[in-house]
Design a protein around this motif. Structure first.
Motif, PDB file in Angstrom:
ATOM      1  N   ARG A   7      54.983  34.986  62.390  1.00  0.00           N
ATOM      2  CA  ARG A   7      55.705  36.249  62.414  1.00  0.00           C
ATOM      3  C   ARG A   7      56.191  36.585  61.016  1.00  0.00           C
ATOM      4  O   ARG A   7      56.277  35.727  60.142  1.00  0.00           O
ATOM      5  N   ALA A   8      56.528  37.846  60.835  1.00  0.00           N
ATOM      6  CA  ALA A   8      57.059  38.273  59.540  1.00  0.00           C
ATOM      7  C   ALA A   8      58.469  37.725  59.371  1.00  0.00           C
ATOM      8  O   ALA A   8      59.207  37.574  60.342  1.00  0.00           O
ATOM      9  N   PRO A   9      58.865  37.415  58.122  1.00  0.00           N
ATOM     10  CA  PRO A   9      60.225  36.913  57.893  1.00  0.00           C
ATOM     11  C   PRO A   9      61.266  37.976  58.218  1.00  0.00           C
ATOM     12  O   PRO A   9      61.062  39.159  57.968  1.00  0.00           O
ATOM     13  N   PHE A  21      63.714  24.260  56.695  1.00  0.00           N
ATOM     14  CA  PHE A  21      62.344  24.763  56.560  1.00  0.00           C
ATOM     15  C   PHE A  21      61.418  23.644  56.117  1.00  0.00           C
ATOM     16  O   PHE A  21      61.851  22.572  55.681  1.00  0.00           O
ATOM     17  N   GLU A  22      60.121  23.901  56.248  1.00  0.00           N
ATOM     18  CA  GLU A  22      59.128  22.961  55.733  1.00  0.00           C
ATOM     19  C   GLU A  22      57.928  23.726  55.190  1.00  0.00           C
ATOM     20  O   GLU A  22      57.607  24.821  55.649  1.00  0.00           O
ATOM     21  N   VAL A  23      57.311  23.125  54.182  1.00  0.00           N
ATOM     22  CA  VAL A  23      56.054  23.626  53.645  1.00  0.00           C
ATOM     23  C   VAL A  23      55.061  22.490  53.857  1.00  0.00           C
ATOM     24  O   VAL A  23      54.914  21.593  53.030  1.00  0.00           O
ATOM     25  N   ALA A  24      54.415  22.500  55.019  1.00  0.00           N
ATOM     26  CA  ALA A  24      53.585  21.371  55.441  1.00  0.00           C
ATOM     27  C   ALA A  24      52.439  21.101  54.478  1.00  0.00           C
ATOM     28  O   ALA A  24      52.066  19.937  54.245  1.00  0.00           O
ATOM     29  N   GLN A 231      58.380  21.734  42.674  1.00  0.00           N
ATOM     30  CA  GLN A 231      59.420  21.859  41.651  1.00  0.00           C
ATOM     31  C   GLN A 231      59.261  23.141  40.849  1.00  0.00           C
ATOM     32  O   GLN A 231      60.250  23.790  40.493  1.00  0.00           O
ATOM     33  N   SER A 232      58.020  23.482  40.559  1.00  0.00           N
ATOM     34  CA  SER A 232      57.765  24.707  39.792  1.00  0.00           C
ATOM     35  C   SER A 232      58.206  25.940  40.563  1.00  0.00           C
ATOM     36  O   SER A 232      58.783  26.877  39.999  1.00  0.00           O
ATOM     37  N   LEU A 233      57.966  25.926  41.876  1.00  0.00           N
ATOM     38  CA  LEU A 233      58.339  27.077  42.694  1.00  0.00           C
ATOM     39  C   LEU A 233      59.855  27.221  42.807  1.00  0.00           C
ATOM     40  O   LEU A 233      60.391  28.316  42.652  1.00  0.00           O
ATOM     41  N   SER A 248      67.589  38.373  52.949  1.00  0.00           N
ATOM     42  CA  SER A 248      67.704  37.356  53.990  1.00  0.00           C
ATOM     43  C   SER A 248      67.145  36.022  53.489  1.00  0.00           C
ATOM     44  O   SER A 248      66.286  35.969  52.595  1.00  0.00           O
ATOM     45  N   GLY A 249      67.645  34.941  54.078  1.00  0.00           N
ATOM     46  CA  GLY A 249      67.151  33.615  53.721  1.00  0.00           C
ATOM     47  C   GLY A 249      65.672  33.463  54.005  1.00  0.00           C
ATOM     48  O   GLY A 249      64.935  32.845  53.228  1.00  0.00           O
ATOM     49  N   GLU A 250      65.204  34.044  55.110  1.00  0.00           N
ATOM     50  CA  GLU A 250      63.786  33.946  55.449  1.00  0.00           C
ATOM     51  C   GLU A 250      62.918  34.660  54.419  1.00  0.00           C
ATOM     52  O   GLU A 250      61.858  34.175  54.025  1.00  0.00           O
ATOM     53  N   ARG A 251      63.368  35.823  53.968  1.00  0.00           N
ATOM     54  CA  ARG A 251      62.579  36.545  52.958  1.00  0.00           C
ATOM     55  C   ARG A 251      62.554  35.794  51.631  1.00  0.00           C
ATOM     56  O   ARG A 251      61.547  35.794  50.921  1.00  0.00           O
ATOM     57  N   LEU A 252      63.661  35.144  51.281  1.00  0.00           N
ATOM     58  CA  LEU A 252      63.682  34.364  50.050  1.00  0.00           C
ATOM     59  C   LEU A 252      62.699  33.205  50.139  1.00  0.00           C
ATOM     60  O   LEU A 252      61.941  32.946  49.190  1.00  0.00           O
ATOM     61  N   LEU A 253      62.686  32.513  51.262  1.00  0.00           N
ATOM     62  CA  LEU A 253      61.740  31.409  51.427  1.00  0.00           C
ATOM     63  C   LEU A 253      60.301  31.922  51.417  1.00  0.00           C
ATOM     64  O   LEU A 253      59.404  31.249  50.877  1.00  0.00           O
ATOM     65  N   TYR A 254      60.077  33.088  52.000  1.00  0.00           N
ATOM     66  CA  TYR A 254      58.731  33.664  51.983  1.00  0.00           C
ATOM     67  C   TYR A 254      58.295  33.997  50.560  1.00  0.00           C
ATOM     68  O   TYR A 254      57.142  33.756  50.176  1.00  0.00           O
ATOM     69  N   ARG A 255      59.232  34.536  49.779  1.00  0.00           N
ATOM     70  CA  ARG A 255      58.917  34.826  48.372  1.00  0.00           C
ATOM     71  C   ARG A 255      58.416  33.566  47.659  1.00  0.00           C
ATOM     72  O   ARG A 255      57.482  33.608  46.867  1.00  0.00           O
TER      73      ARG A 255
END
Length: 323
Positions: A7-9, A21-24, A231-233, A248-255
């Motif tokens: 879904r969209a953030p 959150f996780e970035v698998a 680390q770079s991100l 929003s926190g979700e949009r920041l993580l999506y960025r």
């Protein structure tokens, strides 16, 4: 098993939450804290100078990033004792969501432009996990030697947990139109950890999660490409993004992680709430020696003010156990 729908953030900002959150794809896990009214409530209980309020705000955010991982209803207590102008900070996080905090400082030693490291000086940062009366306490400590709380957190994870970790914290005051020109505190923080699941990547990273024995030398981790990318991100996160009330926190993580895919979990709420009470203060008074209680009587009464929330409690000498 069907995959979870994508879904969209959410575009709706939510304050006073921790968003796991996780970035698998990169074996990364983390938490994002966004704070507004709860932080403002804690800091405005005291008339802190801006630099002290900002430093205590950073300690509060760090405590939420660490304490929100507790899987039981215990306490996570973060405190510093140092020789700097801000000699004592304490944040008491009672799982799952209650926060209180306090700072002690010497106003005469405060100067314009002092960094967090200069305000703290030298001493130590202690992090305590209290699981209750019937369980043993765990405490980890790290030296403070003129660095920031972010620096101390990195050193702690390097030496004690031996988990590659990166922390970013931002605290600031916001003034908005229609608010009578009143400044309100805001804060945000993000913690990213590299926790490889595949045997090959874990072996390459040479990780040993858990408590290292006292005296263990600093662990050297061979940089994995995934951790280098992570680390770079996170290094691209700007302070204004962490505290922006319209992001929003979700949009920041999506960025940050949309190219690799980021999965967010249910947010954890935070609230400012002190645990003091008249009964607790009364019990505390009765633990003092009779002479000490007698010395507390001023103008025919005993007044005790909670250091955390500034609530005053008034007792008659008889109620305080003064004969």
């Amino acid at each position: 098993m069907a995959e979870a729908p994508i879904r969209a953030p959410s575009a709706v900002p939510v304050d006073d939450t921790v968003l796991p959150f996780e970035v698998a794809a990169l074996d990364l896990r983390g938490r994002l804290t966004r704070m507004g009214p709860a932080l403002d409530d804690i800091l405005h209980k005291h008339d802190y100078p801006p630099a002290v309020g900002k430093l205590l705000g950073e300690a509060i955010v760090l405590a939420t990033l660490l304490g929100s991982s507790l899987k039981f209803e215990g306490r996570f207590i973060l405190q510093t004792r140092t020789d700097g102008p801000v000699s004592f900070l304490i944040v008491d996080f009672k799982a799952p969501d209650r926060l209180r905090a306090y700072a002690r400082y010497d106003a005469a030693r405060l100067k314009d432009g002092q960094t967090a490291g200069e305000l703290l000086g030298k001493g130590h940062l202690a992090m305590t996990i209290d699981q209750g009366a019937d369980m043993s306490r765990y405490q980890g400590m790290v030296a403070l030697d003129g660095g920031s709380l972010e620096d101390a957190a990195h050193e702690y994870f390097l030496r004690s947990e031996q988990i590659p970790t990166k922390v970013r914290i931002a605290v600031g005051e916001e003034v908005r139109g229609g608010d009578g020109g009143k400044a309100r505190w805001r804060a945000g923080g993000i913690m990213l950890q590299f926790l490889p699941k595949s045997p090959e990547r874990a072996k390459q990273a040479d990780l040993h999660p858990g408590d290292a024995p006292e005296g263990t030398a600093a662990h050297s981790v061979e940089d994995d490409d995934a951790w280098v990318e992570g680390q770079s991100l996170i290094a691209t996160v700007e302070d204004v993004e962490l505290i922006d009330p319209d992001l929003s926190g979700e949009r920041l993580l999506y960025r940050l992680f949309h190219e690799r895919g980021v999965r967010v979990f249910a947010p954890l709420s935070l609230r400012a709430q002190c645990s003091c009470s008249r009964d607790a203060v009364s019990s505390m008074l009765k633990s003092f020696a009779p002479k000490d209680r007698a010395d507390m009587v001023k103008d025919g009464k005993v007044v005790v003010t909670c250091e955390f929330c500034s609530t005053p409690y008034q007792f008659t000498p008889q109620e305080a156990g003064v004969e």
